[in-house]
Design an enzyme around this catalytic site. Structure first.
Site, mmCIF file in Angstrom:
data_model
loop_
_atom_site.group_PDB
_atom_site.id
_atom_site.type_symbol
_atom_site.label_atom_id
_atom_site.label_comp_id
_atom_site.label_asym_id
_atom_site.label_seq_id
_atom_site.Cartn_x
_atom_site.Cartn_y
_atom_site.Cartn_z
ATOM 1 N N GLU A 111 -5.603 -8.565 0.962
ATOM 2 C CA GLU A 111 -6.227 -8.120 2.221
ATOM 3 C C GLU A 111 -7.702 -7.854 1.976
ATOM 4 O OE1 GLU A 111 -4.413 -4.973 4.495
ATOM 5 O OE2 GLU A 111 -2.384 -5.685 4.061
ATOM 6 N N GLU A 160 0.800 -1.230 0.000
ATOM 7 C CA GLU A 160 0.000 0.000 0.000
ATOM 8 C C GLU A 160 0.833 1.281 0.000
ATOM 9 O OE1 GLU A 160 -2.932 -0.029 3.105
ATOM 10 O OE2 GLU A 160 -3.958 -1.788 2.305
HETATM 11 C C1 FCB Z 1 -4.310 -2.136 5.612
HETATM 12 C C2 FCB Z 1 -2.922 -2.465 6.095
HETATM 13 C C3 FCB Z 1 -2.893 -3.525 7.162
HETATM 14 C C4 FCB Z 1 -4.000 -3.313 8.161
HETATM 15 C C5 FCB Z 1 -5.328 -3.204 7.455
HETATM 16 C C6 FCB Z 1 -6.500 -3.070 8.380
HETATM 17 O O1 FCB Z 1 -4.327 -0.878 5.064
HETATM 18 O O2 FCB Z 1 -2.118 -2.899 5.011
HETATM 19 O O3 FCB Z 1 -1.624 -3.500 7.765
HETATM 20 O O4 FCB Z 1 -3.744 -2.196 8.914
HETATM 21 O O5 FCB Z 1 -5.299 -2.107 6.601
#
Ligand code: FCB
Length: 497
Positions: A404, A223
């Site tokens: 994620e 990210e």
């Molecule tokens: C993302 C991050 C991860 C965690 C989630 C909830 O942006 O990559 O580390 O904090 O959010």
């Protein structure tokens, strides 16, 4: 005022919103505006797809036979052992130890103590039936000062972890950088310094040399947008800056670092695959005005195309460059050849999806859906479908992995030793249904990783938010499968929702 400055102000306002204060109220947007119908997807003019993902437990959706069911973590959020085996200091150590920076002054000093308990955690992954485990490597464990010779004890930890995954039939997926920059490199300018991108490539080469093809999939930078927006615009993440001009120079250097690391892997002759991990936000106009459509287009540039276009097509989006202006530090910082490096061919693209963004005619953000405990997260499963299909439509058939997806829920360990997180099950089932529909419509999605395997240190939120499939009782470090973990184990066993 440029949209960049407005965004800066708005994000801070949104972040300070409390549960009792709808974001729409904070942003001065009427509730009516946030319930507009007929929203266009991502790019003005496209109409919102309706994949009908309102899931019914009666409909069985089977996934491709070799689908990579996974879960994700990151080093600083779970490892603890901040001073163990020669680890150096990271910007998250110094930031979290600074009074007022994290909720309750929480730090990652102990976290889920995974550095000591990794073998137990590996067994939990096996019990869950995981086929893929995404973790990150802590740069300050490998190079305590960010440069120079490798700290073998740090590398040994990841060698043990990777071996333990193979022994249990779980494919390792390693992220090289999940925000824990060595403090020594921050002291020389951090990501504002172009040199740090080259230091990152050196670090990547050390890690590739040590772990090689034992790791079949590498992810470069987690990210980059969050580093830009939270680390350098709102300042509520390390290094805690509020400097829009620096922020986008940082974006360029993060992208450059990504491309250099891809080159470093290729130089080893490895057959492992590599790609970036982008958090992508589908952007929709909050009403059907021309102004909202235009503002949405530029938002999409800052949220998505800045990263996707540079990595996949070798150019930065013209509208974003124009908005930043020719005298911005980023535009002045782009050198000949940089975009060739940034667009070095990749093998797969990691997509992280949490929330949509609704953009008002005045360039503000509106809320349309209920949020989770994380006020920035609107729960909208169809956004998963929209972002996956959009990437395939606009950038071609590059293999995708969701690295994620998840939400925090108010989890409580009952006297009977159970955690009834039914909200997480509904959320994951609905998002998996959207991913399933995207696959059915031609998206080459090969795996899906729940954020997160374990409850962990959620950055500025400390330990208050629980994102794990597995509950961590921090005082004892006892692990307990939540109801969602039992559910996910069955999903994996069935290869279906
Ligand atoms: C993302 C991050 C991860 C965690 C989630 C909830 O942006 O990559 O580390 O904090 O959010």
């Amino acid at each position: 005022m440029s949209i960049l400055t407005r965004r800066h102000l708005l994000r801070r306002a949104a972040l300070s919103a409390t549960a009792a204060t709808p974001v729409s109220a904070v942003l001065g947007v009427s509730a009516a505006a946030t319930t507009a119908t007929g929203l266009a997807a991502c790019q003005p003019g496209d109409s919102a797809a309706d994949p009908a993902t309102a899931t019914s437990p009666d409909i069985r959706r089977s996934f491709p036979p070799d689908f990579g069911w996974g879960a994700a973590t990151s080093a600083y959020q779970i490892e603890g052992a901040a001073k163990e085996d020669g680890r150096g200091e990271s910007i998250w150590d110094s930031f979290s130890r600074t009074p007022g920076r994290t909720r309750n002054g929480d730090t990652g000093d102990v976290a889920a103590d995974h550095y000591q308990r990794y073998a137990e955690d590996l067994d939990l992954m096996r019990d869950l039936g995981l086929r893929s485990y995404r973790f990150s490597i802590s740069w300050p464990r490998i190079q305590p000062d960010g440069t120079g010779a490798a700290n073998q004890r740090g590398l040994d930890f990841y060698r043990r972890l990777v071996d333990g995954l193979h022994e249990r039939g779980i494919a390792p997926m390693a992220t090289l950088f999940h925000w824990d920059l060595p403090q020594s490199l921050q002291d020389t300018g951090g990501w504002e310094s172009r040199d740090v991108a080259y230091r990152f490539a050196d670090y990547a080469a050390i890690v590739f040399d040590a772990l090689g093809e034992r790791v079949p999939v590498w992810l470069t930078i987690n990210e980059p947008k969050t580093v830009v927006q939270n680390g350098y615009l709102s300042g509520h993440h390390a290094p805690g800056r509020q400097d829009p001009d620096a922020a986008y120079l940082v974006a360029h250097h993060l992208q450059l670092a990504h491309g250099l690391a891809v080159g470093a892997l290729r130089a080893t002759g490895s057959n492992s695959r590599i790609g970036p991990a982008f958090n992508l936000h589908p952007c929709y106009p909050a009403d059907d005005s021309t102004e909202a459509a235009e503002a949405t287009r530029l938002y999409d540039g800052y949220e998505n195309r800045l990263y996707l276009d540079s990595a996949l097509t070798g150019s930065y989006p013209e509208d974003v460059l124009a908005d930043l202006g020719p005298n911005s530090r980023m535009v002045r910082g782009i050198r000949d050849g940089d975009l060739e490096i940034i667009s070095s061919p990749i093998d797969l693209l990691a997509v992280q999806y949490y929330t949509p963004i609704y953009v008002t005619a005045s360039g503000g953000m509106a809320r349309r859906w209920p949020t989770s405990e994380a006020q920035w997260q609107q729960i909208y499963p169809d956004g998963m479908y929209d972002i996956l299909t959009r990437v395939t439509r606009d950038y071609g058939q590059i293999p995708l992995t969701v690295t994620e997806n998840g939400l925090p829920t108010p989890d409580v360990l009952s006297a009977e030793g159970t955690v009834e997180d039914h909200g997480r099950i509904t959320f994951l089932r609905d998002h998996l249904a959207a991913a399933h529909q995207a696959i059915a419509d031609g998206v080459p999605l090969e795996s899906f990783h729940v954020w997160s395997l374990l409850d962990n240190f959620e950055w500025a939120e400390g330990y208050e938010q629980r994102w794990g499939l597995i509950y961590v009782d921090y005082p004892t470090q006892r692990r307990v499968f939540k109801r969602s973990a039992h559910w996910y184990r069955q999903v994996i066993a069935d290869n279906a929702i």
